[in-house]
Design a protein around this motif. Structure first.
Motif, PDB file in Angstrom:
ATOM      1  N   GLU A  70       0.863  -1.291  -0.094  1.00  0.00           N
ATOM      2  CA  GLU A  70       0.052   0.046   0.039  1.00  0.00           C
ATOM      3  C   GLU A  70       0.702   1.185  -0.033  1.00  0.00           C
ATOM      4  OE1 GLU A  70      -3.014  -0.050   3.091  1.00  0.00           O
ATOM      5  OE2 GLU A  70      -4.187  -1.765   2.140  1.00  0.00           O
ATOM      6  N   LYS A  71       2.199   0.955   0.400  1.00  0.00           N
ATOM      7  CA  LYS A  71       3.069   2.438   0.492  1.00  0.00           C
ATOM      8  C   LYS A  71       4.432   1.684   0.056  1.00  0.00           C
ATOM      9  CE  LYS A  71       0.821   4.714   4.223  1.00  0.00           C
ATOM     10  NZ  LYS A  71       0.752   5.414   5.578  1.00  0.00           N
ATOM     11  N   TYR A  72       5.254   2.348  -0.964  1.00  0.00           N
ATOM     12  CA  TYR A  72       6.629   2.194  -1.229  1.00  0.00           C
ATOM     13  C   TYR A  72       7.499   2.852  -0.729  1.00  0.00           C
ATOM     14  CZ  TYR A  72       2.982   0.320  -4.387  1.00  0.00           C
ATOM     15  OH  TYR A  72       1.632  -0.182  -4.738  1.00  0.00           O
ATOM     16  N   TRP A  73       7.019   4.195  -0.421  1.00  0.00           N
ATOM     17  CA  TRP A  73       8.161   5.049   0.122  1.00  0.00           C
ATOM     18  C   TRP A  73       7.372   5.374   1.563  1.00  0.00           C
ATOM     19  CZ3 TRP A  73       9.084  10.434  -2.033  1.00  0.00           C
ATOM     20  CH2 TRP A  73      10.035  11.318  -1.226  1.00  0.00           C
TER      21      TRP A  73
ATOM     22  N   ILE B 171      13.331   5.652 -11.792  1.00  0.00           N
ATOM     23  CA  ILE B 171      13.525   6.935 -12.587  1.00  0.00           C
ATOM     24  C   ILE B 171      12.579   8.112 -12.178  1.00  0.00           C
ATOM     25  CG2 ILE B 171      13.180   8.039 -15.037  1.00  0.00           C
ATOM     26  CD1 ILE B 171      13.938   5.128 -16.216  1.00  0.00           C
ATOM     27  N   LEU B 172      11.365   7.653 -11.940  1.00  0.00           N
ATOM     28  CA  LEU B 172      10.438   8.675 -11.308  1.00  0.00           C
ATOM     29  C   LEU B 172      10.847   9.151 -10.187  1.00  0.00           C
ATOM     30  CD1 LEU B 172       7.443  10.048 -11.839  1.00  0.00           C
ATOM     31  CD2 LEU B 172       6.889   8.102 -10.413  1.00  0.00           C
TER      32      LEU B 172
ATOM     33  N   LYS C 131      16.252  14.927  -3.892  1.00  0.00           N
ATOM     34  CA  LYS C 131      16.911  15.861  -3.693  1.00  0.00           C
ATOM     35  C   LYS C 131      18.274  16.128  -2.892  1.00  0.00           C
ATOM     36  CE  LYS C 131      13.361  17.758  -5.949  1.00  0.00           C
ATOM     37  NZ  LYS C 131      13.351  18.116  -7.672  1.00  0.00           N
ATOM     38  N   LYS C 132      19.079  16.925  -3.004  1.00  0.00           N
ATOM     39  CA  LYS C 132      20.317  16.995  -2.148  1.00  0.00           C
ATOM     40  C   LYS C 132      19.937  16.982  -0.754  1.00  0.00           C
ATOM     41  CE  LYS C 132      21.593  21.560  -2.764  1.00  0.00           C
ATOM     42  NZ  LYS C 132      22.794  22.429  -3.286  1.00  0.00           N
ATOM     43  N   GLU C 133      18.726  17.643  -0.244  1.00  0.00           N
ATOM     44  CA  GLU C 133      18.261  17.762   0.838  1.00  0.00           C
ATOM     45  C   GLU C 133      16.778  17.340   0.859  1.00  0.00           C
ATOM     46  OE1 GLU C 133      18.893  21.702   2.639  1.00  0.00           O
ATOM     47  OE2 GLU C 133      21.100  21.210   2.883  1.00  0.00           O
ATOM     48  N   MET C 134      16.282  16.590   1.705  1.00  0.00           N
ATOM     49  CA  MET C 134      15.075  15.936   1.687  1.00  0.00           C
ATOM     50  C   MET C 134      14.324  16.059   2.926  1.00  0.00           C
ATOM     51  SD  MET C 134      15.299  12.713  -0.891  1.00  0.00           S
ATOM     52  CE  MET C 134      13.645  12.473  -0.984  1.00  0.00           C
ATOM     53  N   ASN C 135      13.062  16.274   3.023  1.00  0.00           N
ATOM     54  CA  ASN C 135      12.102  16.055   4.327  1.00  0.00           C
ATOM     55  C   ASN C 135      11.423  14.723   4.290  1.00  0.00           C
ATOM     56  OD1 ASN C 135      10.578  16.548   6.409  1.00  0.00           O
ATOM     57  ND2 ASN C 135       9.431  18.157   5.717  1.00  0.00           N
ATOM     58  N   PHE C 136      12.050  13.792   5.130  1.00  0.00           N
ATOM     59  CA  PHE C 136      11.311  12.682   5.101  1.00  0.00           C
ATOM     60  C   PHE C 136       9.794  12.428   5.855  1.00  0.00           C
ATOM     61  CE2 PHE C 136      15.781  11.349   3.863  1.00  0.00           C
ATOM     62  CZ  PHE C 136      15.486  10.874   2.779  1.00  0.00           C
ATOM     63  N   ASN C 137       9.720  13.715   6.331  1.00  0.00           N
ATOM     64  CA  ASN C 137       8.341  13.760   7.050  1.00  0.00           C
ATOM     65  C   ASN C 137       7.214  14.468   6.339  1.00  0.00           C
ATOM     66  OD1 ASN C 137       8.904  12.126   9.660  1.00  0.00           O
ATOM     67  ND2 ASN C 137      10.317  13.955   9.807  1.00  0.00           N
ATOM     68  N   ASP C 138       7.751  14.693   5.020  1.00  0.00           N
ATOM     69  CA  ASP C 138       6.537  15.535   3.945  1.00  0.00           C
ATOM     70  C   ASP C 138       5.569  14.447   3.492  1.00  0.00           C
ATOM     71  OD1 ASP C 138       5.603  16.995   2.078  1.00  0.00           O
ATOM     72  OD2 ASP C 138       7.184  17.947   1.122  1.00  0.00           O
ATOM     73  N   ASP C 139       4.451  14.268   4.285  1.00  0.00           N
ATOM     74  CA  ASP C 139       3.518  13.261   4.002  1.00  0.00           C
ATOM     75  C   ASP C 139       2.893  13.611   2.555  1.00  0.00           C
ATOM     76  OD1 ASP C 139       4.149  11.994   6.471  1.00  0.00           O
ATOM     77  OD2 ASP C 139       2.570  12.942   7.549  1.00  0.00           O
ATOM     78  N   LYS C 140       2.716  14.883   2.147  1.00  0.00           N
ATOM     79  CA  LYS C 140       2.004  15.093   0.799  1.00  0.00           C
ATOM     80  C   LYS C 140       3.074  14.493  -0.203  1.00  0.00           C
ATOM     81  CE  LYS C 140       0.265  18.842  -1.852  1.00  0.00           C
ATOM     82  NZ  LYS C 140      -0.156  20.394  -1.968  1.00  0.00           N
ATOM     83  N   LYS C 141       4.228  14.748  -0.418  1.00  0.00           N
ATOM     84  CA  LYS C 141       5.184  14.730  -1.433  1.00  0.00           C
ATOM     85  C   LYS C 141       5.192  12.759  -1.181  1.00  0.00           C
ATOM     86  CE  LYS C 141       8.554  17.046  -2.619  1.00  0.00           C
ATOM     87  NZ  LYS C 141       9.943  17.746  -2.638  1.00  0.00           N
ATOM     88  N   ILE C 142       5.360  12.478  -0.188  1.00  0.00           N
ATOM     89  CA  ILE C 142       5.453  10.698  -0.063  1.00  0.00           C
ATOM     90  C   ILE C 142       4.241  10.367  -0.556  1.00  0.00           C
ATOM     91  CG2 ILE C 142       5.617   9.068   1.538  1.00  0.00           C
ATOM     92  CD1 ILE C 142       7.672  10.614   3.016  1.00  0.00           C
ATOM     93  N   SER C 143       3.023  10.731  -0.290  1.00  0.00           N
ATOM     94  CA  SER C 143       1.827  10.277  -0.673  1.00  0.00           C
ATOM     95  C   SER C 143       1.519  10.237  -2.304  1.00  0.00           C
ATOM     96  CB  SER C 143       0.561  10.905   0.172  1.00  0.00           C
ATOM     97  OG  SER C 143       0.907  10.465   1.450  1.00  0.00           O
TER      98      SER C 143
ATOM     99  N   PHE D  85       4.067  10.336  -4.546  1.00  0.00           N
ATOM    100  CA  PHE D  85       4.758   9.172  -5.178  1.00  0.00           C
ATOM    101  C   PHE D  85       4.199   7.754  -5.057  1.00  0.00           C
ATOM    102  CE2 PHE D  85       7.974   5.778  -4.944  1.00  0.00           C
ATOM    103  CZ  PHE D  85       8.654   5.883  -6.099  1.00  0.00           C
ATOM    104  N   ASN D  86       3.691   7.527  -3.824  1.00  0.00           N
ATOM    105  CA  ASN D  86       3.073   6.349  -3.364  1.00  0.00           C
ATOM    106  C   ASN D  86       1.669   6.060  -4.216  1.00  0.00           C
ATOM    107  OD1 ASN D  86       5.027   5.224  -1.636  1.00  0.00           O
ATOM    108  ND2 ASN D  86       3.793   6.465   0.205  1.00  0.00           N
ATOM    109  N   ASN D  87       1.083   7.112  -4.236  1.00  0.00           N
ATOM    110  CA  ASN D  87      -0.535   6.933  -4.985  1.00  0.00           C
ATOM    111  C   ASN D  87      -0.092   6.586  -6.652  1.00  0.00           C
ATOM    112  OD1 ASN D  87      -1.888   7.534  -3.097  1.00  0.00           O
ATOM    113  ND2 ASN D  87      -2.071   9.664  -3.388  1.00  0.00           N
TER     114      ASN D  87
END
Length: 508
Positions: free
Chosen positions: A322-325, A355-356, A363-375, A377-379
């Motif tokens: 259900e989630k890949y990231w 690739i996607l 990015k060279k710096e990432m926020n791994f609690n950015d639920d919107k961006k992660i969601s 990609f997962n969707n």
């Protein structure tokens, strides 16, 4: 924000090494100070099976300047121009699934989403696959190369794909890799930061590795995305009825030195045959609800007329996560999902995911609690899997009723999405406008893949095709270009090398 300097890939194999190349390229192309480490244990053997790709793998080789001749020599690979489907519609019926698309090079007509070459074939009562160069190549066991003055020259406007032993491909990528650290150890556990991200990975030797980003390529075990993050699984077993695979080898000879994947439907599933230079990688994919492994082996031996030596018998559950990231962990390859071997979706989806991610999210710096961006990609990846599931499900729309398996498939397995598509495509032909673009132009299953399957299964309407041709006033120009392409493709095939000769020249 977290600076990305340490990317650790858990698991070698094809998926792990594809990930290593693409992550390393991210650092190199952006001139960043980063390190890619791949964990693969010499104590865990890779089981080599015959595997097919789509043309996206050809593009991968070109992008990373991996010499094709070198690749063919090292991996014992052969060329693939499509899939031949035998006995799927009904016993005795065979149809071709070429992977080229003549509409891509055809002159544009309005509406541009209307694939008039294929519509013309349907309206004329001809197989859609007839207008494909790759069908002619498959029928003649040829490749679109000429050989003059010790030079091979490609004479086709289309990319092709490959067949290979997946363990040899992983070894090839490993030998050609640069700036990738290889760690021979066995993963045991991971520890977390306060925000739930992976802090470090722990190994049998006592090694502890700090990480910024982890890519889980541990296959069906899902050692991090599953064990650490308890990510839920969405099963496809109600729509994809096979759940076991019995791989074995067959001897190769001039007769079966084919340039396509053979997908041969059986009473309780289907058999694949994939040629490499030294043997045929084969296997029976079946449903153990109806037969045991011993009965499956007996069925295949009866079909082939000789004994086989199964290399193992693999139980699998088709479906996806259900989630890949999750946080700073990305699942790729078999860790993220598995449909079934039909249509070479595994390596294709692995490359698309990588690739996607690398092009739009990494990015060279990432926020791994950015639920919107992660969601987001997962969707997108969830939809990719779901669309593949529907496409594979369409293959099982069959007239066969010669076993309990095929009766079960007809009564229980055909999804509502598949039924809706069939209903829609009785009224109008498949079109790109029926498929939303959500993968930023990366290759995916759309009308060009559905056409040969639908036509081969008898699911397209001749009268609908004629009506749409008349509506768009395209009959005259479609006939013209259809005949021109037919002549051009026949000319290419007449000049082309035999598949076996091409491989001999390439690998001498």
């Amino acid at each position: 924000m977290k600076k990305i300097k340490n990317v650790v890939i858990l698991g070698g194999g094809t998926a792990g090494w594809l990930a290593a190349y693409i992550m390393s390229d991210f650092f190199n192309s952006n001139k960043l100070d980063g390190k890619v480490k791949i964990i693969e244990s010499s104590k865990i053997p890779t089981i080599g099976v015959g595997e097919g790709t789509t043309s996206i793998f050809y593009e991968f080789l070109k992008k990373y300047k991996l010499d094709e001749t070198d690749f063919l020599k090292e991996t014992k690979a052969t060329l693939k121009f499509g899939i031949v489907h035998k006995d799927w519609k009904e016993l005795g019926n065979t149809y071709y699934g070429p992977i080229d698309d003549p509409q891509l090079i055809a002159p544009k007509n309005k509406p541009e989403t209307f694939e008039y070459l294929k519509a013309y074939a349907i309206a004329a009562g001809r197989p859609v696959s007839e207008i494909h160069l790759h069908t002619l190549l498959m029928q003649n066991k040829k490749v679109p190369y000429t050989y003059k003055n010790n030079n091979l020259e490609l004479i086709s406007p289309f990319y092709y794909a490959y067949h290979f032993d997946n363990s040899l491909v992983a070894n090839y990528l490993k030998k050609r890799s640069k700036n990738i650290e290889i760690i021979d150890d066995i993963y045991t556990s991971s520890s977390l930061n306060d925000d739930g991200t992976i802090k470090s990975l722990h190994f049998e030797s006592g090694l502890e590795l700090g990480v910024d980003l982890v890519i889980d390529c541990s296959g069906f075990k899902k050692l991090i995305i599953g064990d650490q993050y308890k990510t839920k699984w969405k099963s496809y077993e109600n729509n994809l009825p096979v759940n076991r695979a019995m791989p074995f080898f067959l001897d190769i000879n001039e007769e079966n030195y084919i340039n396509y994947t053979l997908a041969w439907a059986q009473k309780f599933g289907w058999m694949w045959q994939i040629p490499t230079q030294e043997r045929i990688g084969a296997g029976y994919v079946y449903c153990d609800q109806f037969i045991s492994p011993d009965q499956a082996q007996e069925e295949i031996e009866k079909v082939l007329g000789h004994k086989i030596e199964p290399r193992r018998d693999i139980k699998f559950n088709s479906g996806r996560l259900e989630k890949y990231w999750v946080k700073n962990c990305l699942a790729i390859g078999l860790s993220s999902g598995f449909l079934e071997p039909l249509e070479a979706t595994s390596i294709h989806s692995t490359l698309v995911q990588l690739i996607l991610f690398a092009s739009e999210y990494l990015k060279k710096e990432m926020n791994f609690n950015d639920d919107k961006k992660i969601s987001d990609f997962n969707n997108r990846i969830a939809r990719q899997f779901d669309d593949f599931k529907t496409f594979l499900n369409m293959h099982y729309v069959s007239k066969r009723r010669d076993s309990k398996f095929w009766n079960y498939v007809a009564d229980e397995c055909i999804s509502e999405e598949t039924k809706n598509f069939i209903s829609l495509w009785q009224k109008e032909l498949p079109s790109l406008q029926h498929f939303e673009e959500y993968l930023s132009g990366l290759p995916h299953v759309q009308s060009q893949l559905y056409f040969p399957v639908l036509d081969g299964l008898g699911l397209l309407n001749k009268e609908t095709a004629r009506d749409q041709m008349d509506e768009h006033n395209l009959k005259s120009s479609a006939r013209k270009y259809y005949n021109e392409f037919t002549d051009s493709f026949n000319d290419i095939v007449s000049k082309s090398l035999k598949h076996s000769d091409f491989i001999s020249i390439s690998t001498k």
